[in-house]
Design a protein around this motif. Structure first.
Motif, mmCIF file in Angstrom:
data_model
loop_
_atom_site.group_PDB
_atom_site.id
_atom_site.type_symbol
_atom_site.label_atom_id
_atom_site.label_comp_id
_atom_site.label_asym_id
_atom_site.label_seq_id
_atom_site.Cartn_x
_atom_site.Cartn_y
_atom_site.Cartn_z
ATOM 1 N N TYR A 113 0.832 -1.204 0.000
ATOM 2 C CA TYR A 113 0.000 0.000 0.000
ATOM 3 C C TYR A 113 0.867 1.253 0.000
ATOM 4 N N VAL A 114 0.310 2.310 -0.551
ATOM 5 C CA VAL A 114 0.904 3.638 -0.420
ATOM 6 C C VAL A 114 0.009 4.437 0.519
ATOM 7 N N ILE A 115 0.613 5.083 1.493
ATOM 8 C CA ILE A 115 -0.161 5.933 2.401
ATOM 9 C C ILE A 115 0.395 7.346 2.331
ATOM 10 N N SER A 116 -0.473 8.297 2.169
ATOM 11 C CA SER A 116 -0.025 9.684 2.059
ATOM 12 C C SER A 116 -1.040 10.608 2.711
ATOM 13 N N ARG A 117 -0.598 11.805 3.031
ATOM 14 C CA ARG A 117 -1.501 12.753 3.669
ATOM 15 C C ARG A 117 -2.575 13.193 2.671
ATOM 16 N N TYR A 118 -3.784 13.197 3.123
ATOM 17 C CA TYR A 118 -4.936 13.538 2.283
ATOM 18 C C TYR A 118 -4.999 15.051 2.083
ATOM 19 N N ILE A 119 -5.222 15.479 0.844
ATOM 20 C CA ILE A 119 -5.393 16.905 0.553
ATOM 21 C C ILE A 119 -6.809 17.286 0.982
ATOM 22 N N ASN A 120 -6.928 17.868 2.178
ATOM 23 C CA ASN A 120 -8.264 18.100 2.730
ATOM 24 C C ASN A 120 -8.798 19.513 2.477
ATOM 25 N N ASN A 121 -8.067 20.284 1.659
ATOM 26 C CA ASN A 121 -8.574 21.613 1.289
ATOM 27 C C ASN A 121 -8.653 21.747 -0.235
ATOM 28 N N PRO A 122 -9.341 20.804 -0.907
ATOM 29 C CA PRO A 122 -9.384 20.859 -2.372
ATOM 30 C C PRO A 122 -10.194 22.050 -2.873
ATOM 31 N N LEU A 123 -9.848 22.523 -4.047
ATOM 32 C CA LEU A 123 -10.680 23.520 -4.721
ATOM 33 C C LEU A 123 -12.015 22.858 -5.049
ATOM 34 N N LEU A 124 -13.107 23.541 -4.737
ATOM 35 C CA LEU A 124 -14.437 22.996 -4.985
ATOM 36 C C LEU A 124 -15.145 23.817 -6.054
ATOM 37 N N ILE A 125 -15.923 23.150 -6.861
ATOM 38 C CA ILE A 125 -16.825 23.812 -7.805
ATOM 39 C C ILE A 125 -18.213 23.248 -7.545
ATOM 40 N N GLY A 126 -19.146 24.133 -7.239
ATOM 41 C CA GLY A 126 -20.477 23.664 -6.860
ATOM 42 C C GLY A 126 -20.465 22.877 -5.570
ATOM 43 N N GLY A 127 -19.443 23.134 -4.730
ATOM 44 C CA GLY A 127 -19.329 22.435 -3.456
ATOM 45 C C GLY A 127 -18.763 21.039 -3.565
ATOM 46 N N LYS A 128 -18.344 20.635 -4.768
ATOM 47 C CA LYS A 128 -17.891 19.259 -4.977
ATOM 48 C C LYS A 128 -16.401 19.199 -5.321
ATOM 49 N N LYS A 129 -15.793 18.135 -4.868
ATOM 50 C CA LYS A 129 -14.376 17.885 -5.130
ATOM 51 C C LYS A 129 -14.191 17.350 -6.548
ATOM 52 N N PHE A 130 -13.050 17.680 -7.146
ATOM 53 C CA PHE A 130 -12.729 17.158 -8.473
ATOM 54 C C PHE A 130 -11.220 17.034 -8.611
ATOM 55 N N ASP A 131 -10.798 16.265 -9.607
ATOM 56 C CA ASP A 131 -9.392 16.235 -9.983
ATOM 57 C C ASP A 131 -9.273 16.300 -11.491
ATOM 58 N N LEU A 132 -8.052 16.451 -11.982
ATOM 59 C CA LEU A 132 -7.793 16.544 -13.417
ATOM 60 C C LEU A 132 -7.184 15.258 -13.922
ATOM 61 N N ARG A 133 -7.621 14.807 -15.086
ATOM 62 C CA ARG A 133 -6.946 13.730 -15.805
ATOM 63 C C ARG A 133 -6.335 14.360 -17.059
ATOM 64 N N LEU A 134 -5.010 14.348 -17.103
ATOM 65 C CA LEU A 134 -4.268 14.906 -18.225
ATOM 66 C C LEU A 134 -3.443 13.799 -18.863
ATOM 67 N N TYR A 135 -3.242 13.911 -20.165
ATOM 68 C CA TYR A 135 -2.496 12.889 -20.903
ATOM 69 C C TYR A 135 -1.165 13.448 -21.394
ATOM 70 N N VAL A 136 -0.130 12.662 -21.167
ATOM 71 C CA VAL A 136 1.228 13.043 -21.578
ATOM 72 C C VAL A 136 1.832 11.876 -22.332
ATOM 73 N N ILE A 137 2.433 12.156 -23.463
ATOM 74 C CA ILE A 137 3.111 11.110 -24.222
ATOM 75 C C ILE A 137 4.610 11.369 -24.182
ATOM 76 N N VAL A 138 5.356 10.312 -23.860
ATOM 77 C CA VAL A 138 6.821 10.389 -23.814
ATOM 78 C C VAL A 138 7.363 9.521 -24.941
ATOM 79 N N THR A 139 8.115 10.130 -25.845
ATOM 80 C CA THR A 139 8.694 9.377 -26.958
ATOM 81 C C THR A 139 10.158 9.024 -26.705
#
Length: 285
Positions: free
Chosen positions: A57-83
């Motif tokens: 398992y990986v254990i890490s400190r939870y980011i408990n002050n996320p930016l909210l939109i409409g009161g809801k938590k979100f994250d970003l999925r970004l794509y990176v290609i390495v050649t």
């Protein structure tokens, strides 16, 4: 080691993630050391799941002050290609998206086990009562940028997205010495990034072979374009079988990718940068 870190910040919440699973499986939050000890004892005693006691398992400190939109938590999925990793050459896809929780964010102890509050994984959220199959709980990065420009200002928004690009670059540089490199190979990574309420980006994880499953019509369009652009970027044009053909990729070949870092150009042009000063050791766009 974890107990030492826990005692430095005993009021913090921590997140446990199994290394060998995906789609939010096996993830849980703790805010007391006793809960972790109890989980460990129960895992060792369970005769039906003896692998739990050996699972990493990986254990890490939870980011408990996320930016909210409409009161809801979100994250970003970004794509990176390495050649290439040595020299490092990477491109970022401009059409990423945000993944939203279906239930408004709540840090109370009563909601600590409610994954519809804390985990943005679509595989989790689609089972919630508030899940909307039309938009799939997703928002395009372009619309996020517009929202932030209108609420936080254009300059602040530009700074945030520049920091996200640098975050990706530094993560690739961190693993560069141990990665196998071959000019015949490439890899598409799915970056999960969360933004806190001070507009600081945090890298949650990097996924090799990220899921390309489509949950909505817009999702299907985005991922079809991603695959199409990847093939245009990595496959040599007719008549150019030499693997060195893509040392300098023509702009028309990039599609919706943009150059993130190219150490070949750094070596050729002494590290000049299009968008940053010469303190940078990279050329990126």
């Amino acid at each position: 080691m974890f107990v030492e870190e826990y005692r430095k910040a005993p009021q913090s919440t921590w997140i446990m993630k199994p290394c060998g699973k995906s789609q939010g499986l096996g993830i849980f939050l703790i805010n007391k050391l006793s809960k972790l000890k109890r989980w460990s004892r129960e895992a060792n005693k369970n005769p039906l799941q003896p692998q739990l006691s050996r699972e990493c398992y990986v254990i890490s400190r939870y980011i408990n002050n996320p930016l909210l939109i409409g009161g809801k938590k979100f994250d970003l999925r970004l794509y990176v290609i390495v050649t290439s990793f040595r020299p490092l050459k990477a491109y970022q896809f401009k059409l990423g998206f945000c993944r939203f929780c279906t239930v408004k964010y709540d840090t109370s102890v009563a909601e600590l086990d409610n994954m519809f509050v804390h985990l943005t994984n679509v595989a989790v959220q689609k089972h919630g009562d508030e899940y909307n199959s039309l938009h799939g709980g997703k928002l395009s990065v372009q619309n996020l940028r517009l929202h932030l420009e209108s609420t936080r200002g254009k300059e602040t928004t530009e700074k945030l997205f520049d920091e996200i690009s640098w975050l990706i670059i530094h993560s690739l540089k961190a693993v560069q010495p141990v990665m196998a490199t071959d000019r015949h190979c490439f890899e598409c990574y799915g970056y999960d990034i969360i933004i806190d309420n001070k507009l600081k980006p945090w890298l949650i994880e990097v996924n090799a072979s990220p899921s390309l499953t489509s949950t909505t019509a817009n999702d299907r369009i985005l991922k079809h374009k991603l695959i199409d652009n990847i093939l245009s970027l990595v496959l040599p044009p007719s008549g150019h079988p030499d693997v060195r053909w893509n040392k300098i990729v023509a702009p028309e070949t990039l599609g919706d990718f943009e150059l993130l870092i190219d150490e070949d150009l750094v070596n050729q042009e002494d590290g000049c940068s299009d968008r940053h000063n010469n303190k940078s050791n990279y050329r990126w766009k």
